[in-house]
Structures are given as structure tokens and as C-alpha cells.
Design an enzyme around this catalytic site. Structure first.
Site, PDB file in Angstrom:
ATOM      1  N   ASP A 339       0.828  -1.191   0.000  1.00 57.78           N
ATOM      2  CA  ASP A 339       0.000   0.000   0.000  1.00 57.78           C
ATOM      3  C   ASP A 339       0.873   1.255   0.000  1.00 57.78           C
ATOM      4  O   ASP A 339       1.862   1.333   0.750  1.00 57.78           O
ATOM      5  CB  ASP A 339      -0.904  -0.032   1.242  1.00 57.78           C
ATOM      6  CG  ASP A 339      -1.848   1.136   1.315  1.00 57.78           C
ATOM      7  OD1 ASP A 339      -2.710   1.262   0.430  1.00 57.78           O
ATOM      8  OD2 ASP A 339      -1.728   1.932   2.271  1.00 57.78           O
ATOM      9  N   GLU A 376       1.830  -0.387  -5.038  1.00 58.99           N
ATOM     10  CA  GLU A 376       0.921   0.712  -5.363  1.00 58.99           C
ATOM     11  C   GLU A 376       1.828   1.931  -5.480  1.00 58.99           C
ATOM     12  O   GLU A 376       2.234   2.511  -4.475  1.00 58.99           O
ATOM     13  CB  GLU A 376      -0.124   0.906  -4.267  1.00 58.99           C
ATOM     14  CG  GLU A 376      -1.138   1.979  -4.613  1.00 58.99           C
ATOM     15  CD  GLU A 376      -2.132   2.240  -3.495  1.00 58.99           C
ATOM     16  OE1 GLU A 376      -3.314   2.480  -3.792  1.00 58.99           O
ATOM     17  OE2 GLU A 376      -1.726   2.215  -2.315  1.00 58.99           O
TER      18      GLU A 376
END
Length: 686
Positions: A339, A376
Site C-alpha cells: 500500500d 501501489e
């Protein structure tokens, strides 16, 4: 051997972080660069006050590491925490508080969160505590699938939301066991990789509030409390000192069915937040080491969640590496999605680095050598690295440009054809074949963050009122289209168009070079009722409604067909030996073959994949995409007289879209219906 407060102790194993059981006792090891003293606290289960306090003698410290073996302890009879003392100088980031209970950052289980939505009431100074875990799970002869990235079909899901609704029909809804009951469904669909949204321990009650009579929680779980501990509220039963057992059973069952497990991991921040946030772990260990701090001691916030982990400090770097190794060795995890991974590439002064030590060490670590590493490739501080994330030819990326360009093209926007064609071909403009190649691209149109696929074609605007922020949260740039009416409708022509748009998106995703990923429930038209930021909605907004599986069976069957189609045609996934006709492995076309000069108002793309299998059989297929609102006559590439084109799938053909009866194209011409996707195959004449 020493005797401290009634316990026999001796110096421990300094290289073994955390707490681990030994014959006759337990080894406790914790490190702090700036602490002046450390104290081990032992608690009875569910108690907020320690029944024993054991200070580490000064000679039990080597360097910055405190280590001690305590004899006579049985792991199921206590929980533990620490108290550390040290300097207090906030401007330098030093905020030691000897009255705070500190959670072991290497804890393998965290207490107090075992019942979802319930945080145990406690007295003053009650914080998280840890348990020692009995690690004796037998993996037997189970082997990890080790599926190449190009062959993966990634299915992103939330463990609780996947089966929490009664319509799921499982015995243990909202748990790892509930997910395990759905393995036959996943296997039948054709999924071979599940990406689990955060399953590290987090406190879903943190920041809980009530909006319009509904309790809102930290449902998604992107606020980790401890990186080494699984979320105990995702289990069907409380696993005292066996935490992780149910998750291991799930992973073993998925692997045995040829399905990889990818964990969505959050190393960009923690649940401790900023200056107003809680104080339970890293703040009390070495606040100025674990977090990026401004020159005056405040927290940089490149995560959007209050603090930013100082990932490239050697201490933090080692913690992250130890953590990932632990999950691979002890849980047999097959991959990680990071993330806001651009934070992992920032230096200690927050500047982006060209060769971040953390990312390099993860890329080359031997234990991580066969797992997928997916970034990401952006953060909340404005750093956007899609196509430029430091990779060492090892990292893949969530391709946000694929999502944006394909969404825009599919709904018919001008000026998008050329960019969309690049995305379908594996984004060679972002990932040059000679450097990274299409395996670096994880292609997606939907994920947890944003509209579901059904909502993408049912809403022009987000509808996040239920979140309590006056619809100001969530993305405004959705590139969605409601097909003529906002939200639910009974109009058959709109429902038919929405179904076709969903199929178009699925077909393009499955026929794009790179690794496809989609959100759980997209395959049967699951809706979040226009909410594109359901992070706090532990209810029917976020839970999958399995009644839609039967209601939208044709969509499900189409997904199933397209997944199988992708698997059957390796030329989509990778270059093979040249086909006998001399066609290139991939080629672009417009309404006329071999014409790839797309104009501003081009609404049609043709992509041809061509190659040959080891058996010598050619595999040539043509993907046609018409985003115009009128039919278009398309000419396919000319073939020699002993071959011909046949349509295999056409989303304009109604409910099925799959063409089972062979039809030979006349003069290689096909009239594509409005807003439709076509697949054609080459066949030999008898």
C-alpha cells in the site's frame, strides 16, 4: 542465573526478536536505541494490571538490545507488554514515557481484539498486550503454486465482507473459515490468486462514530497495530496461543487448490497516528527512528493517515524485511501488494530515492525470491511513480494509468484511443520490453478503492453521504457513466446497456497483456450503491450480496468464459514463436487493418495477438473494441486462402455474447454493434 521479583532469569538470545517459548521458560528480546531502561510486564488474560514486573538488569543489555529468559512461565498463562524509560525531548522526537505499556513490535499475536467491533473496556493505561504463539502447524507436503505473474488472475477481496452477508450461505460468515468454504466457487470461476485486503492486526473500533444511527468502523483495516500478528477477529473461534492457525489452514487449502495468496500490506504508516494519536508501540520505543519527523519533531504525513514510517532507516528496514520473511516462512504467503509503496522509496528526510535500500533488499532477498512483489506506486504526498517505480526487474505495479485510460476509452471519451491501445498491449510506453516488460503491469479497472464495476456504469457521481463527510471524501475523478440514469432503474434498455458495458470491461481486461486483477463481486454485478470510499462501512454497502450471483448469472458466466479464454490463449499473456503467417506478436488496427494512426475522435481499436504453440499450431486472435454509440464496419487483417476468421464472442449479441456456432466472415468484414467488444479467431479450411 538471577532472581528478580520471584522469577529465575538469565540473559537471553539477543538475535531472536520478540517472545518465543523455550523448554522451561520464555525468551523475551526487544531493542531500543534511546531507552535507558526496560521492564517486562506480565498480565493475566483480560486483565489491565500486571501481576508481575521484571526489570531487565543492566548487564542483560548488549548494545541496544534487551534480552532475558524467564523460567517457569507457561505461555497460555500470561500476556505481556513492556515499559521503557528514556529522554523526553519532543523537538528531537524523543517522547519516552515510563508509564505507558508498549506493545512488542515483533509480537505474533495481539490481545483485546478477538471479537469484531468490540474493544474490551479497561482501566487507566490499558493498551495492547501480546501473547506467545505456539508455532507447530504441519504444512505436510503442501507446495506453493508458484504461478508466473503473467498467468495470474488476481481477485481482490475483504476477508470479512466476502462472506459476512447471510446470502453467502457459509457456516462461519466473515472469517477465514468462511472464505475457505468459498474455495470451490473461486476455483470454478478460474481464479488462481486471491489478494487479501489487510489481515495484520488492526483496531476496527479506532475512531468509530455514528452516522444516521449506523455505527461506522475502520472496516478496511489500513491502520496496522502490529505487522507480525494476524487479525484475530477474522477467526471463527478464539485461538489462544494458537493465533494464525485458521489463517494457515486457509492458505494451505487455497494452495492445494492451485490458488496463490497475496497479502495487502501496509508499511507506510501505523495506527499510532500523529501527535494526537495513541501511544502504544513505536512511539515508546524509538519515535525518532521509526517515524519521519519534521525538524521540530512533528510527523510528516505522506500516508494521509497521520504519520509516515521511516522505511529506509536501517532499523525499520530490518523490521520490514524480518516481517515479510516471517509471513513467507511461517504462513507460506505467495506475494505482497504494498500500500502506498512510494513511501517505501523515500529517504529519512522524505526525499524520493533513485535506488531505495529497502526496495533493493526486498528485490534480492533469498527468502522472498519466489514471491510476487506488487507496488501501489504512489503516495498521499503527491509522489506518483507508475512506470518509474524502482524495480530491479523484480517489482510489479498496480497500473493506475491502465485503469484511467481504459475507463475513459470504454465510455467513449475523445482522445483516448492511442493511450488505451498502449495499455492493452502491456503499456510498453511505461514498461519497455527490453527493461521491465508487461509482467510489471498489474492491470485493473476496479479495486477496493473506488466504484465497483457495476457502479462504474450506474453512477456518474460518487454517493458517499453515508460516510458522514457530506460527500466530500472519496475520488471525484471516476471516469464513470450511468448509461442514462443515475443509480437503480427499471428501464430495460439501460439495464441491457449496463450489462454490456460490464462485459466490455471484462473482455478488455482479460485480453490485455499484463496481469489482470478485479474486485470480488464484480463478476456478478455487486454494488456499493454508488459509494466509492466504503472504508468505514461494515454493512450491506461493503458486504457482497450473493443473491446477485443468480440474478446476474449471465455476467458471472461471461467472466468465467473470459477467464478461461485468457488461459487457453497464451499469445495474450506472452510472446511465443512467430506464427506461420508472419504476423507480429501484437499489432494495432483501426477500422482498417494495419492502420494504427488513431485520430482524436477514434472510437475503435483492434488488437491482434499472433503466435504458435510448441505443437506447431498457430494461435491468432483479434480483439475489436467499438466505443461508438453507432455500429461500425470493421475490416480484419487479410488471411491466405486456406484460413478464415470466425467470431468467437460479441458483447452486442445479447445475454450470452459467446458464439458457439461457427460463422465464416465474408471478406474479413464484421459489423460491430454500438458500444461492443468482439473476439475473432483464425481457423484452417478443411
Amino acid at each position: 542465573m538471577d532472581d528478580i521479583n520471584g522469577y529465575k532469569v538469565r540473559p537471553g538470545f539477543y538475535e531472536v526478536n520478540g517472545a518465543s517459548a523455550l523448554p522451561g521458560g520464555v525468551n523475551f528480546t526487544i531493542a531500543s536505541h534511546n531507552a535507558t531502561s526496560c521492564e517486562l510486564l506480565l498480565f493475566h488474560r483480560k486483565s489491565s494490571q500486571p501481576f508481575a514486573s521484571i526489570p531487565f538488569p543492566e548487564h542483560y543489555r548488549i548494545g541496544n538490545v534487551f534480552s532475558m529468559i524467564v523460567f517457569g512461565l507457561k505461555i497460555d498463562e500470561f500476556e505481556y507488554a513492556y515499559r521503557l524509560d528514556g529522554p523526553y525531548d519532543p523537538e528531537k522526537g524523543l517522547i519516552f514515557d515510563k508509564n505507558k505499556y508498549i506493545l512488542d513490535p515483533y509480537a505474533k499475536a495481539v490481545t483485546g481484539q478477538s471479537e469484531w467491533g468490540v474493544h474490551l473496556p479497561c482501566e487507566r493505561n490499558c493498551q495492547y498486550k501480546s501473547r506467545v504463539v505456539r508455532n507447530n502447524f504441519d504444512w505436510g507436503s503442501c507446495k506453493q503454486p508458484l504461478i508466473p505473474m503473467k498467468d495470474n488472475i488476481i481477485y481482490e477481496l475483504h476477508v470479512r465482507g466476502f462472506t459476512r452477508d447471510a446470502s453467502s450461505g457459509v457456516s462461519h460468515p466473515g472469517t477465514f473459515s468462511g472464505l475457505m468454504e468459498k474455495i470451490p466457487y473461486l476455483k470454478d470461476l478460474g481464479i488462481n490468486a486471491v489478494e487479501l485486503m489487510p489481515i495484520f492486526e488492526f483496531d476496527e473500533t479506532a475512531g468509530s462514530r455514528e452516522v444516521d444511527g449506523r455505527k461506522l468502523l475502520d472496516y478496511w483495516g489500513y491502520n496496522p497495530v502490529c505487522f507480525f500478528a494476524p487479525n484475530t477477529s477474522y477467526t471463527a473461534q478464539i485461538e489462544y496461543n494458537q493465533e494464525g492457525l485458521e489463517l494457515k489452514k486457509l492458505i494451505r487449502a487455497l494452495n492445494e487448490n492451485g490458488i496463490e495468496v497475496i497479502l495487502d500490506v501496509v508499511f507506510n504508516h501505523t495506527a499510532e497516528g500523529n501527535e494526537q494519536g495513541p501511544f502504544f508501540s513505536f512511539k515508546g520505543l524509538d519515535n525518532n527512528i521509526y517515524y519521519m519527523l519534521t525538524p521540530d519533531g512533528y510527523y510528516y504525513n505522506f500516508s494521509g493517515c497521520g504519520n509516515t514510517l521511516n522505511c529506509n532507516h536501517p532499523i525499520v528496514r530490518q523490521l520490514i524485511l524480518d516481517c515479510l520473511r516471517y509471513w513467507v516462512i511461517n504462513y507460506r504467503v505467495d506475494g505482497f501488494r504494498f500500500d502506498l509503496a512510494s513511501i517505501l522509496g523515500r529517504s529519512e528526510d522524505a526525499a524520493p530515492m533513485s535506488k531505495p535500500p529497502l526496495l533493493e533488499s526486498l528485490a534480492y532477498d533469498p527468502i522472498l525470491g519466489s514471491v510476487d512483489l506488487i507496488a501501489e506506486a504512489w503516495d498521499a504526498g503527491g509522489l506518483y511513480q507508475v512506470g518509474s517505480f524502482p524495480s530491479w526487474n523484480r517489482w510489479a505495479e498496480w497500473n493506475g494509468k491502465y485503469r484511467d485510460d481504459i475507463r475513459s476509452f470504454l465510455k467513449g471519451d475523445d482522445g483516448c484511443a492511442a493511450a488505451a491501445a498502449q495499455r492493452i498491449m502491456g503499456s510498453p510506453d511505461l514498461y519497455p520490453p527490453e527493461k521491465r516488460g508487461p509482467n510489471a503491469s498489474v492491470n485493473f479497472l476496479t479495486c477496493h478503492d473506488g466504484f465497483t464495476l457495476y457502479d462504474l456504469y450506474s453512477y456518474n457521481h460518487k454517493h458517499n453521504e453515508a460516510n458522514g463527510w457530506n460527500n466530500t471524501d472519496g475520488a471525484d475523478d471516476n471516469r464513470s457513466w450511468n448509461c442514462g440514469q443515475e443509480g437503480p432503474t427499471d428501464k430495460e434498455e439501460i439495464l441491457t446497456l449496463r450489462s454490456r458495458m460490464i462485459k466490455n470491461a471484462c473482455a478488455v481486461l482479460m485480453c490485455s497483456r499484463g496481469t489482470p486483477m478485479f474486485l470480488a463481486g464484480d463478476e456478478f454485478g455487486n454494488t456499493q450503491f454508488g459509494n466509492n470510499n466504503s472504508y468505514c462501512q461494515d454493512n450491506e454497502i461493503s458486504w457482497l450480496d450473493w443473491t446477485l450471483l443468480e440474478e446476474n448469472k449471465e455476467i458471472h458466466d461471461f467472466f468465467r468464459y473470459m477467464i478461461a479464454f485468457r488461459r487457453q490463449h497464451g499469445v495474450i499473456r506472452d510472446n511465443t514463436a512467430p506464427c506461420s503467417l508472419g504476423f507480429p506478436p501484437m499489432s494495432l488496427h483501426s477500422q482498417k487493418p494495419w492502420d494504427d494512426n488513431f485520430s482524436w475522435d477514434s472510437k475503435m481499436i483492434g488488437v491482434m495477438f499472433a503466435g504458435v504453440y510448441p505443437s506447431g499450431r498457430d494461435d491468432i486472435l483479434y480483439l475489436g473494441i467499438n466505443t461508438f454509440w453507432n455500429p461500425l464496419s470493421v475490416e480484419l487483417p487479410e488471411l491466405p486462402s486456406d484460413k478464415y476468421w470466425i467470431p468467437a464472442m460479441d458483447t452486442a449479441r445479447g445475454t450470452s455474447a459467446v458464439i458457439t456456432r461457427e460463422e465464416v466472415l465474408d471478406k474479413n468484414i464484421y459489423v460491430m454493434g454500438p458500444r461492443s467488444v468482439l473476439l475473432c479467431l483464425v481457423r484452417d479450411r478443411a
